[in-house]
Design an enzyme around this catalytic site. Structure first.
Site, PDB file in Angstrom:
ATOM      1  N   HIS A  24      10.949   8.438  13.049  1.00  0.00           N
ATOM      2  CA  HIS A  24      10.032   7.508  12.963  1.00  0.00           C
ATOM      3  C   HIS A  24       8.609   8.385  13.024  1.00  0.00           C
ATOM      4  O   HIS A  24       8.021   8.262  14.265  1.00  0.00           O
ATOM      5  CB  HIS A  24      10.211   6.354  13.942  1.00  0.00           C
ATOM      6  CG  HIS A  24       9.279   5.324  13.605  1.00  0.00           C
ATOM      7  ND1 HIS A  24       9.333   3.948  14.113  1.00  0.00           N
ATOM      8  CD2 HIS A  24       8.148   5.353  13.032  1.00  0.00           C
ATOM      9  CE1 HIS A  24       8.647   3.255  13.595  1.00  0.00           C
ATOM     10  NE2 HIS A  24       7.661   3.799  12.888  1.00  0.00           N
ATOM     11  N   THR A  28      11.470   4.192   4.959  1.00  0.00           N
ATOM     12  CA  THR A  28      10.425   4.312   6.114  1.00  0.00           C
ATOM     13  C   THR A  28       9.796   2.949   6.438  1.00  0.00           C
ATOM     14  O   THR A  28       8.845   3.292   7.016  1.00  0.00           O
ATOM     15  CB  THR A  28       9.163   5.217   5.364  1.00  0.00           C
ATOM     16  OG1 THR A  28       8.757   4.490   4.104  1.00  0.00           O
ATOM     17  CG2 THR A  28       9.841   6.657   4.818  1.00  0.00           C
ATOM     18  N   ALA A  29      10.486   2.098   6.284  1.00  0.00           N
ATOM     19  CA  ALA A  29       9.821   0.656   6.659  1.00  0.00           C
ATOM     20  C   ALA A  29      10.161   0.237   7.931  1.00  0.00           C
ATOM     21  O   ALA A  29       9.541   0.578   8.930  1.00  0.00           O
ATOM     22  CB  ALA A  29      10.257  -0.634   5.454  1.00  0.00           C
ATOM     23  N   ARG A  30      11.211  -0.335   8.082  1.00  0.00           N
ATOM     24  CA  ARG A  30      11.868  -0.795   9.529  1.00  0.00           C
ATOM     25  C   ARG A  30      13.640  -0.495   9.333  1.00  0.00           C
ATOM     26  O   ARG A  30      14.022  -1.096   8.209  1.00  0.00           O
ATOM     27  CB  ARG A  30      11.437  -1.762   9.979  1.00  0.00           C
ATOM     28  CG  ARG A  30      10.090  -1.943  10.490  1.00  0.00           C
ATOM     29  CD  ARG A  30       9.797  -1.523  11.850  1.00  0.00           C
ATOM     30  NE  ARG A  30       8.407  -1.345  12.333  1.00  0.00           N
ATOM     31  CZ  ARG A  30       7.608  -0.560  11.987  1.00  0.00           C
ATOM     32  NH1 ARG A  30       7.671   0.471  11.332  1.00  0.00           N
ATOM     33  NH2 ARG A  30       6.279  -0.953  12.532  1.00  0.00           N
ATOM     34  N   GLY A  33       0.547  -1.327  -0.054  1.00  0.00           N
ATOM     35  CA  GLY A  33       0.182   0.033   0.118  1.00  0.00           C
ATOM     36  C   GLY A  33       0.863   1.281   0.043  1.00  0.00           C
ATOM     37  O   GLY A  33       0.617   2.109  -0.766  1.00  0.00           O
ATOM     38  N   ILE A  34       1.644   1.455   0.863  1.00  0.00           N
ATOM     39  CA  ILE A  34       2.632   2.600   0.929  1.00  0.00           C
ATOM     40  C   ILE A  34       3.411   2.496  -0.452  1.00  0.00           C
ATOM     41  O   ILE A  34       3.630   3.864  -1.060  1.00  0.00           O
ATOM     42  CB  ILE A  34       3.926   2.363   2.234  1.00  0.00           C
ATOM     43  CG1 ILE A  34       2.824   2.454   3.582  1.00  0.00           C
ATOM     44  CG2 ILE A  34       4.562   3.538   2.154  1.00  0.00           C
ATOM     45  CD1 ILE A  34       3.663   2.059   4.700  1.00  0.00           C
ATOM     46  N   GLU A  44      15.944   1.667  17.463  1.00  0.00           N
ATOM     47  CA  GLU A  44      15.295   2.871  17.917  1.00  0.00           C
ATOM     48  C   GLU A  44      15.037   2.597  19.492  1.00  0.00           C
ATOM     49  O   GLU A  44      14.849   1.777  19.790  1.00  0.00           O
ATOM     50  CB  GLU A  44      13.948   3.145  17.220  1.00  0.00           C
ATOM     51  CG  GLU A  44      13.928   3.375  15.813  1.00  0.00           C
ATOM     52  CD  GLU A  44      12.825   3.340  15.109  1.00  0.00           C
ATOM     53  OE1 GLU A  44      11.641   3.534  15.657  1.00  0.00           O
ATOM     54  OE2 GLU A  44      12.590   3.140  13.666  1.00  0.00           O
ATOM     55  N   ASP A  50      13.533   7.260   8.124  1.00  0.00           N
ATOM     56  CA  ASP A  50      12.676   7.601   9.157  1.00  0.00           C
ATOM     57  C   ASP A  50      12.483   6.526  10.066  1.00  0.00           C
ATOM     58  O   ASP A  50      11.977   6.895  11.146  1.00  0.00           O
ATOM     59  CB  ASP A  50      11.161   7.609   8.487  1.00  0.00           C
ATOM     60  CG  ASP A  50      10.242   8.142   9.480  1.00  0.00           C
ATOM     61  OD1 ASP A  50      10.261   8.914  10.095  1.00  0.00           O
ATOM     62  OD2 ASP A  50       9.034   7.218   9.399  1.00  0.00           O
TER      63      ASP A  50
HETATM   64  O1  LIG Z   1       5.785   2.405  11.956  1.00  0.00           O
HETATM   65  C1  LIG Z   1       4.508   2.605  11.988  1.00  0.00           C
HETATM   66  C2  LIG Z   1       3.522   1.573  11.419  1.00  0.00           C
HETATM   67  O2  LIG Z   1       3.993   0.557  11.490  1.00  0.00           O
HETATM   68  O3  LIG Z   1       2.277   2.003  11.523  1.00  0.00           O
END
Ligand SMILES: O=CC(=O)O
Length: 334
Positions: A295, A246-248, A168-169, A277, A272
């Site tokens: 994040h 922006t994932a992990r 989706g992202i 973290e 991000d």
């Molecule tokens: O990092 C944010 C999520 O997984 O929703």
């Protein structure tokens, strides 16, 4: 008849009324534990008996730690559902949840996160291509552009964006990147339908590494994707590639990224998310070519509200119908 209980692990900041409205069908309870040891003890003492479903936040990791086999085996037998308020559920060992007798069914929050996360993703692509971090940093240090001025950046127009993980992202990002004139290629384990790909070219993993000017990591973290990008993969990329995540954090070997940035193989990065973290690798912090965001992919009122509403909808469906609205794909066939 005793009423079922719904357990809140973490905080609900926006959809508080919706959570409270669950009292029509359940007693709402919280944990008094402040750490994992206390939480496990609370479970063992029977204090959470009768809990059918738990709602958990990313931040509740501070209390319970990883939802792993040890934790899952300590949970009350009455608990059948876990509604995670987030898209990524790497804090939950779904395999351990499935193995438990009875299985613990897990839901996450897809789609509601797509827009805000893809926005941050695009921000990082533009910021990393244009070296905005170096200029912004110099300005705040009272040196305007700094001496020397930041390197000239690059335009997104005409560049190849390789999206690794076209969910989706990734698909939302594709639309946004195309508005900036980028050409999108993608790699997934399975090729998308024509309609879903909407013109993005499907390529193999190695081809994505070799052809992309910008590589965006948009795949979930799991045992198959941990460190999917490491020293060997950087070596296969174009010189001067830009990396955005922006994932992990742990889908990429952060130490290998630091080396690839230091050697100049990677031109710049926009991040991000981080491997440990809230710790951030010092090699990233000291490097002006890295744009860092703590994040904040879903950090908007609208998106946080939508995510909470979605996760609570899973709780309600679990209580009312004994099913989940968005069960995680690994358990779709259970
Ligand atoms: O990092 C944010 C999520 O997984 O929703």
């Amino acid at each position: 008849m005793t009423r079922p209980k719904a357990l809140l692990l973490g905080k609900i900041d926006h959809a508080t009324k919706t959570w409270a409205s669950l009292t029509d069908i359940a007693d709402l309870v919280t944990t008094h534990a402040t750490n994992r040891r206390e939480f496990i003890q609370e479970c063992k003492d029977g204090k959470l008996d009768g809990v059918v479903v738990a709602y958990r936040t990313f931040g509740s990791f501070e209390i319970t730690g990883q939802f792993d086999a040890e934790l899952v085996s300590a949970l009350p037998k009455s608990m059948l559902f876990l509604a995670h308020c987030g898209a990524g559920y790497d804090q939950v060992d779904v395999h351990a949840c499935t193995q438990r007798n009875p299985p613990l069914l897990v839901s996450n929050v897809p789609t509601a996160v797509d827009d805000a996360t893809a926005d941050v993703n695009m921000f990082l692509i533009l910021g990393a291509l244009r070296n905005f971090n170096a200029g912004m940093h110099a300005l705040r240090a009272g040196q305007f552009r700094g001496q020397p001025a930041p390197r000239l950046g690059h335009d997104p127009e005409g560049k190849v964006l390789g999206i690794l993980g076209m969910g989706g992202i990734g698909r939302n990002l594709k639309r946004k990147a195309e508005a900036f004139g980028m050409k999108v290629v993608y790699h997934n384990r399975r090729k998308l339908s024509e309609a879903m790909a909407a013109g993005a070219e499907y390529v193999g993993f190695e081809e994505l590494l070799a052809r992309s000017d910008v590589i965006s990591l948009n795949l979930p973290l799991n045992p198959h994707t941990r460190h999917i990008i490491g020293a060997a993969e950087f070596a296969k990329m174009k010189d001067g590639v830009v990396i955005v995540n922006t994932a992990r954090g742990a889908v990429m070997d952060e130490a290998a990224l630091v080396e690839a940035l230091d050697s100049g193989k990677v031109y710049s990065a926009g991040l991000d998310v981080f491997e440990e973290e809230p710790k951030v690798h010092p090699g990233l912090v000291r490097n002006p070519n890295v744009l860092l965001v703590p994040h904040m992919g879903t950090w908007t009122v609208e998106t946080q509200t939508a995510m909470e509403e979605w996760a609570i909808a899973n709780v309600r469906q679990a209580l009312e119908r004994g099913t989940l609205k968005s069960i995680v794909p690994e358990q779709a066939d259970l």
